[in-house]
Scaffold this motif. Structure first.
Motif: not given
Length: 254
Positions: A203-216
């Motif tokens: 990836s160019d970017r990694v989206v980290v999710m927590k339950p139901a939301e984007i964390d980072q």
């Protein structure tokens, strides 16, 4: 190429007695043209639901999903989708599976054979064009599925755990093949995975999710082209540790 924009997206499922389970809560995410973005998170956090909505396969409660600033209207040939299950039609050969998708996308009969052949060559399966899915290994079937998804020239490729059912060696080969295809043809990619190393590597970017939301959202400052030696680089290992720490936190503290 195209951008994918998700704004203030809400999605919930009904529960007993009129209650609802909130799966996605006010999600804001933009994938820029030609960008490769992976989405990671614990099981049940909503990442596959997010991809299914972007593909037009699931409805949502509120918000917007746009391709090049135009709202999506269900599934469309501007988006190719690849799932963990290979979803090949067993009564069609590898070539015919691709031609079937091209026919559904409105391509003329005279074009379909040539385009199918080109995309089988792209995934290094020209020699298996006339084999049935049952005659192909799991990795070969997934390569046909990728060729099929790319054949009608989508603007965006959406991939949900596409290599999750493969053995470790085949998975690495598929990751490298996907990067070669992406670097050559430059697609906008949303890639859902449980594998943190895979996400960083691709990836160019990694989206980290927590339950139901984007964390980072974490930028990956590792030069391309890449080979697997980068997985031992200190920057790679630091990012991997950072993401693992966020995902592995107890849910009540996430």
């Amino acid at each position: 190429m195209a951008s994918l924009t998700i704004r203030q997206l809400d999605k919930s499922y009904p529960l007993a007695k009129g209650a609802r389970n909130l799966v996605l809560n006010k999600i804001d995410l933009t994938l820029h043209s030609n960008e490769f973005v992976s989405i990671v998170g614990a099981s049940g956090c909503g990442k596959s639901t997010l991809l299914s909505i972007a593909a037009g396969l699931e409805e949502f409660d509120s918000g917007e999903v746009l391709v090049d600033d135009q709202p999506i209207q269900g599934p469309g040939i501007d988006r190719g989708v690849v799932f963990q299950s290979y979803t090949l039609l067993p009564w069609l050969t590898a070539r015919q599976n691709i031609e079937f998708a091209l026919k559904s996308a409105g391509y003329a009969h005279t074009e379909r054979a040539e385009i199918a052949q080109q995309h089988l060559e792209l995934v290094k399966l020209a020699h298996a064009a006339d084999k049935w899915p049952a005659e192909l290994s799991g990795g070969m079937q997934q390569r046909v599925a990728i060729a099929r998804a790319l054949s009608y020239r989508p603007k965006i490729l959406l991939m949900d755990e596409p290599f999750g059912a493969l053995d470790a060696m085949t998975r690495r080969q598929m990751q490298q093949l996907l990067l070669e295809i992406w670097e050559t043809h430059r697609l906008t990619v949303m890639f859902v995975t449980h594998d943190i190393e895979e996400a960083i590597y691709l990836s160019d970017r990694v989206v980290v999710m927590k339950p139901a939301e984007i964390d980072q959202c974490i930028d990956i400052p590792i030069e391309r082209p890449r080979d697997f030696s980068v997985t031992h680089h200190p920057d790679f290992l630091n990012i991997q540790s950072q993401i693992f720490e966020r995902i592995s936190q107890p849910l009540e503290h996430a």
